[in-house]
Design an enzyme around this catalytic site. Structure first.
Site, PDB file in Angstrom:
ATOM      1  N   LYS A 169       0.471   0.292  -9.892  1.00 51.07           N
ATOM      2  CA  LYS A 169      -0.822   1.254 -10.152  1.00 51.07           C
ATOM      3  C   LYS A 169      -0.794   1.964 -11.454  1.00 51.07           C
ATOM      4  CE  LYS A 169      -2.048   1.551  -5.295  1.00 51.07           C
ATOM      5  NZ  LYS A 169      -2.253   2.461  -4.036  1.00 51.07           N
TER       6      LYS A 169
ATOM      7  N   ARG B  68       4.106  -1.447   0.211  1.00 55.53           N
ATOM      8  CA  ARG B  68       2.809  -2.709  -0.154  1.00 55.53           C
ATOM      9  C   ARG B  68       3.149  -2.951  -1.256  1.00 55.53           C
ATOM     10  NH1 ARG B  68      -2.661  -2.702  -1.948  1.00 55.53           N
ATOM     11  NH2 ARG B  68      -3.620  -4.195  -0.759  1.00 55.53           N
TER      12      ARG B  68
END
Length: 282
Positions: free
Chosen positions: A225, A260
């Site tokens: 991210k 995740r």
């Protein structure tokens, strides 16, 4: 020891290391791997590869939720994800469908999906009712705003308190519907309507937030991210893998139950080595 996540007839977790959820984006525009696995055959092959690398669950999504992403039609999302979910479940994989749409969740549960990963945090009561109908697990995530505007100017008075209250309200509605808290994973939504500072505050609060919800598995999506690349000192050209692994180790140390990730093999190796470093010598 991680908490177990009850998803239909399976109880995942309960091991020393966090459960790994492998990301299967059946999209042309996801923020990291958009287009790499956009066809049905590519997505199935990628999912099987992640499963062989040690994923405990595969998260299959057909609508990009990166900042600024536009919605896709239900028909397109269904066309993307249902064949992939069906094929992977037939191969024995545990599957979560990553969707905020009731019709997509139902279609995937009907072909064998085990859980629903809802970025809208089960705001729609019909999603909770659907999970109850199929006795499916769910992951409820916090998001401020929508994918189209969530990163424009996220503001909180106290991000930990506000995210915690949002998740507490979801849990109350889930339990009121007669569902087990062990079937509900809670996700603070790293990168979804959060600044870099908000993300780090939430990550540093992992242990406290997990204690606040003693029966629910704590779920984190950190992989690749943008906050990793925006961390002071990180090279602007970083592929964010090293930083993602560091964040995964920090989250695991704080007690995260589920991670995740895009890189299952690398994350698993990092967790195993980190665990070995912590073990006492005989």
């Amino acid at each position: 020891m991680t908490r177990r996540w009850q998803v239909r007839d399976q109880a995942l977790g309960g091991q020393p290391l966090p459960m790994l959820v492998g990301i299967v984006n059946v999209t042309p525009d996801s923020f990291f791997d958009g287009g790499r696995h956009a066809s049905t055959a590519q997505a199935i092959a990628h999912g099987l590869r992640l499963w062989e690398e040690g994923a405990h669950q595969l998260d299959v999504g057909g609508e990009s939720t990166r900042p600024g992403a536009l919605p896709v039609s239900l028909a397109q999302e269904l066309e993307r994800v249902v064949p992939v979910v069906q094929a992977l479940t037939l191969e024995g994989c545990c599957i979560a469908v990553d969707t905020r749409h009731i019709a997509v969740a139902r279609a995937c549960l009907e072909v064998g999906a085990h859980a629903v990963n809802d970025i809208e945090g089960l705001r729609n009561p019909a999603m909770i009712a659907l999970c109850k109908e199929f006795q499916a697990g769910a992951c409820a995530m916090h998001m401020q705003g929508t994918p189209q505007d969530m990163q424009q100017a996220p503001v909180y008075t106290d991000v930990e308190a506000e995210v915690g209250q949002f998740l507490s309200n979801i849990l109350d509605r889930w339990v009121a519907a007669g569902l087990s808290p062990q079937a509900l994973a809670l996700d603070p939504g790293i990168g979804f309507g959060k600044s870099v500072d908000h993300n780090y505050r939430l990550l540093k609060a992992t242990a406290r937030l997990r204690r606040r919800f003693p029966l629910c598995p704590w779920y984190l999506g950190l992989s690749r991210k943008s906050f990793v690349g925006r961390t002071p000192g990180v090279s602007p050209g970083s592929d964010r893998l090293a930083g993602s692994l560091a964040a995964a180790l920090a989250a695991a140390s704080a007690g995260a139950d589920i991670l995740r990730v895009h890189d299952v093999a690398a994350t698993r190796e990092a967790l195993l080595v980190h665990q070995a470093c912590q073990e006492e010598l005989p």
